[in-house]
Design an enzyme around this catalytic site. Structure first.
Site, PDB file in Angstrom:
ATOM      1  N   ASP A  75     -20.742 -23.155  -0.826  1.00  0.00           N
ATOM      2  CA  ASP A  75     -21.060 -24.138  -1.862  1.00  0.00           C
ATOM      3  C   ASP A  75     -22.565 -24.251  -2.077  1.00  0.00           C
ATOM      4  O   ASP A  75     -23.030 -24.446  -3.194  1.00  0.00           O
ATOM      5  CB  ASP A  75     -20.488 -25.508  -1.486  1.00  0.00           C
ATOM      6  N   GLU A 127       6.046   0.579  -3.006  1.00  0.00           N
ATOM      7  CA  GLU A 127       5.257  -0.652  -3.123  1.00  0.00           C
ATOM      8  C   GLU A 127       6.182  -1.842  -3.322  1.00  0.00           C
ATOM      9  O   GLU A 127       7.277  -1.683  -3.846  1.00  0.00           O
ATOM     10  CB  GLU A 127       4.338  -0.565  -4.369  1.00  0.00           C
ATOM     11  N   LYS A 163      16.001  -2.684  -7.169  1.00  0.00           N
ATOM     12  CA  LYS A 163      16.060  -4.145  -7.289  1.00  0.00           C
ATOM     13  C   LYS A 163      16.844  -4.734  -6.130  1.00  0.00           C
ATOM     14  O   LYS A 163      17.899  -4.214  -5.761  1.00  0.00           O
ATOM     15  CB  LYS A 163      16.763  -4.523  -8.595  1.00  0.00           C
ATOM     16  N   LYS A 209       7.690  -4.830  -5.291  1.00  0.00           N
ATOM     17  CA  LYS A 209       7.753  -5.163  -6.710  1.00  0.00           C
ATOM     18  C   LYS A 209       7.494  -6.666  -6.813  1.00  0.00           C
ATOM     19  O   LYS A 209       8.376  -7.479  -6.553  1.00  0.00           O
ATOM     20  CB  LYS A 209       9.120  -4.795  -7.286  1.00  0.00           C
ATOM     21  N   SER A 269       7.272   0.017 -18.616  1.00  0.00           N
ATOM     22  CA  SER A 269       8.073  -0.722 -17.630  1.00  0.00           C
ATOM     23  C   SER A 269       8.832   0.282 -16.764  1.00  0.00           C
ATOM     24  O   SER A 269       8.511   1.469 -16.767  1.00  0.00           O
ATOM     25  CB  SER A 269       8.987  -1.726 -18.325  1.00  0.00           C
ATOM     26  N   LEU A 270       9.811  -0.177 -16.030  1.00  0.00           N
ATOM     27  CA  LEU A 270      10.460   0.681 -15.037  1.00  0.00           C
ATOM     28  C   LEU A 270      11.965   0.690 -15.213  1.00  0.00           C
ATOM     29  O   LEU A 270      12.560  -0.342 -15.530  1.00  0.00           O
ATOM     30  CB  LEU A 270      10.189   0.136 -13.627  1.00  0.00           C
ATOM     31  N   ASP A 322     -17.257 -22.751   4.086  1.00  0.00           N
ATOM     32  CA  ASP A 322     -17.122 -23.230   2.707  1.00  0.00           C
ATOM     33  C   ASP A 322     -18.399 -23.953   2.280  1.00  0.00           C
ATOM     34  O   ASP A 322     -18.852 -23.821   1.149  1.00  0.00           O
ATOM     35  CB  ASP A 322     -15.939 -24.200   2.597  1.00  0.00           C
ATOM     36  N   ALA A 323     -18.964 -24.706   3.232  1.00  0.00           N
ATOM     37  CA  ALA A 323     -20.171 -25.473   2.909  1.00  0.00           C
ATOM     38  C   ALA A 323     -21.326 -24.530   2.576  1.00  0.00           C
ATOM     39  O   ALA A 323     -22.080 -24.755   1.628  1.00  0.00           O
ATOM     40  CB  ALA A 323     -20.544 -26.376   4.072  1.00  0.00           C
TER      41      ALA A 323
HETATM   42  S1  IVH Z   1       4.558   0.060 -11.821  1.00  0.00           S
HETATM   43  C1  IVH Z   1       4.707   2.836 -15.164  1.00  0.00           C
HETATM   44  N1  IVH Z   1       4.328  -1.303  -9.601  1.00  0.00           N
HETATM   45  O1  IVH Z   1       7.674  -4.656 -12.579  1.00  0.00           O
HETATM   46  C2  IVH Z   1       4.508   1.890 -14.086  1.00  0.00           C
HETATM   47  N2  IVH Z   1       5.239  -2.403 -11.502  1.00  0.00           N
HETATM   48  O2  IVH Z   1      10.211  -3.967 -14.044  1.00  0.00           O
HETATM   49  C3  IVH Z   1       5.230   0.665 -14.299  1.00  0.00           C
HETATM   50  N3  IVH Z   1       5.822  -4.743 -11.112  1.00  0.00           N
HETATM   51  O3  IVH Z   1       6.477  -4.605 -15.839  1.00  0.00           O
HETATM   52  C4  IVH Z   1       4.863  -0.439 -13.441  1.00  0.00           C
HETATM   53  N4  IVH Z   1       5.196  -4.824  -9.005  1.00  0.00           N
HETATM   54  O4  IVH Z   1       5.235  -6.048 -14.179  1.00  0.00           O
HETATM   55  C5  IVH Z   1       4.720  -1.333 -10.892  1.00  0.00           C
HETATM   56  N5  IVH Z   1       4.074  -2.402  -7.577  1.00  0.00           N
HETATM   57  C6  IVH Z   1       4.430  -2.416  -8.841  1.00  0.00           C
HETATM   58  C7  IVH Z   1       4.950  -3.577  -9.453  1.00  0.00           C
HETATM   59  C8  IVH Z   1       5.351  -3.525 -10.798  1.00  0.00           C
HETATM   60  C9  IVH Z   1       5.711  -5.512 -10.017  1.00  0.00           C
HETATM   61  C10 IVH Z   1       6.414  -5.209 -12.391  1.00  0.00           C
HETATM   62  C11 IVH Z   1       5.621  -4.855 -13.601  1.00  0.00           C
HETATM   63  C12 IVH Z   1       6.607  -4.181 -14.523  1.00  0.00           C
HETATM   64  C13 IVH Z   1       7.916  -4.569 -13.965  1.00  0.00           C
HETATM   65  C14 IVH Z   1       8.944  -3.498 -14.276  1.00  0.00           C
END
Ligand code: IVH
Length: 449
Positions: free
Chosen positions: A38, A115, A319, A117, A83-84, A34-35
């Site tokens: 800096d 991935e 979810k 979420k 969104s999803l 870190d030093a």
């Molecule tokens: S993909 C079209 N990948 O989840 C692709 N979203 O409920 C849409 N999120 O609004 C997003 N991790 O904010 C994607 N690995 C991930 C994610 C991710 C978190 C969030 C994102 C989105 C929400 C949908």
């Protein structure tokens, strides 16, 4: 040194610092102390003090965030920030796959990327000729807010791509999507500091990250331990990879943090296996996830599937059961433990959290009630994570109507009516009848076993 040499030296120093910044904040593998870091930064600042005209937006000194803005400008996203759709069981995932096969039979042979979420905030990052030029919130998916100055303070976001002297191709224009969050350990540390300063603790990492991103003064954002995980390329002016897996690899090459927990699955069976792994992995990570995202790997195939409303068909979120709920704090009870410790607990309006009905939750100790300013009659956030006993995170202050009653520590033991005391230097209060035989108070606390 000639002016030309000086400029070259300055550029080299800038790149070097950005590289070490990347090693530290993205890879978690610093190679200098870190030093030493800096010292380099100081050298850079000295040069910039003499030549302010050389300062460019990718200079590491520009992360401090010094230009407070009065409000955020609106930014139109270059493409919709989608969104999803949600799935809640593995059966839902299989049904999703079967629906897609009917739309495009190629899906039967599709690979998937799974991935985490991230439970954070979407941000949209614009790069022009490799330089970070604009950062926005998601907003309504069409228009977001310009939070460039705040985003600039997040050290895991490269100000220039590719980081270091890699020769990776970067299109003139590239827009990356990612999630900003605060890790659980950083959140704990932040709260510890805040409580030590006599301020009110933050409720949870997500709200804190959201609040930090929307600070009008970027110097405040700079003090919050925000991180970014990148996962998508929204648009670009040049060729980008053709599969989601390669997109993740590419983002990593450019210098972004990409989750090491993403997996490429050959088929739906592998997706289902991984989703099983996630049931326990979820509790072992240093950041909160509220599910996993399953994406068709072939981006062309994904595109061919189209959308339902704002949700692309080719991705879905599985979810996890919610672990945080809000309910009414009906009363505060006090248990007396084996050693005489008095432990307060919340008596709650029963609420279902992740498939279990929760009626009581721990409040840890009396200090905790006062630190969090928890009052009887409050609506409170309850968390039930893994095998941990449910606990009260804190009150919903905005839901108060004035009828809430602050808690008072009982002056006698609720089990035996004996005297209670808080020994100097301890957090806990004790029933003195139960605490110590040596005191020979002559009475026994009824709670003793
Ligand atoms: S993909 C079209 N990948 O989840 C692709 N979203 O409920 C849409 N999120 O609004 C997003 N991790 O904010 C994607 N690995 C991930 C994610 C991710 C978190 C969030 C994102 C989105 C929400 C949908």
């Amino acid at each position: 040194m000639s002016e030309e040499d000086l400029v070259e030296n300055y550029e080299k120093l800038k790149n070097e610092i950005n590289f070490h910044n990347y090693r530290y904040h993205v890879l978690d593998k610093p190679i200098i102390s870190d030093a030493q870091f800096d010292k380099l930064l100081l050298e850079l600042r000295d040069i910039e003090a003499i030549h302010p005209e050389w300062i460019t937006s990718d200079s590491p000194t520009q992360r401090a965030g010094t230009i407070p803005s009065s409000k955020f400008e609106k930014v139109e996203h270059p493409v919709p920030v989608l969104s999803l759709a949600n799935a809640f069981s593995t059966d839902d995932l299989v049904a999703w796959r079967d629906r897609l096969i009917k739309i495009n039979p190629d899906v039967a042979r599709a690979q998937y990327v799974v991935e985490p979420k991230f439970d954070g905030l979407t941000v949209v990052l614009h790069y022009q000729n490799g330089l970070f030029v604009k950062g926005a919130t998601r907003g309504n998916g069409v228009v977001g807010e310009d939070i460039t100055n705040n985003i600039r303070t997040i050290r895991s976001i490269p100000l220039k791509i590719p980081v270091g002297d890699r020769k990776t191709f970067v299109p003139d224009y590239l827009v990356v999507r990612g999630e900003v969050l605060i890790s659980l350990s950083d959140f704990e540390m932040l709260n510890k500091k805040i409580i030590e300063n006599g301020d009110k603790a933050y409720l949870n990492p997500r709200n804190t990250a959201a609040g930090s991103l929307r600070q009008l003064d970027p110097t405040i954002t700079a003090k919050r331990p925000l991180r970014l995980y990148a996962y998508n390329i929204l648009t670009s002016s040049g060729n980008i990879p053709e599969t989601q897996w390669e997109v993740l690899e590419y983002l990593k090459l450019l210098g972004f943090s990409v989750s090491e927990y993403s997996a490429l699955c050959k088929n739906m069976e592998e997706v289902l296996e991984i989703s099983e792994v996630w049931q326990t992995r979820r509790d072992q990570l240093d950041f909160e996830v509220d599910g996993i995202v399953i994406k068709i790997n072939d981006l062309e195939l994904d595109k061919s599937l189209g959308f339902v409303g704002k949700d692309p068909r080719g991705s879905i979120a599985l979810k996890f059961p919610a672990r945080e709920e809000v309910t009414d704090l009906l009363d505060i009870g006090v248990n007396v433990g084996r050693t005489g410790v008095l432990t307060p607990y919340a008596i709650l309006e029963p609420v279902e959290i992740g498939g279990v009905i929760v009626r009581q939750a721990t409040l840890h100790n009396f200090d905790y009630i006062y630190e969090k300013d928890i009052r009887i009659g409050d609506k409170v956030f309850i968390k039930r994570a893994g095998d941990v006993i449910p606990y009260v995170i804190g009150p919903v202050v905005d839901a108060r109507d004035g009828s809430e009653v602050p808690f008072t520590i009982p002056d006698t033991c609720p089990a035996c009516g004996g005297p209670v005391e808080q020994p100097i230097g301890e957090v806990a209060w004790y029933c003195m009848n139960a605490r110590s035989e040596e005191r020979r108070v002559g009475k026994e606390c009824r709670s003793r076993w």
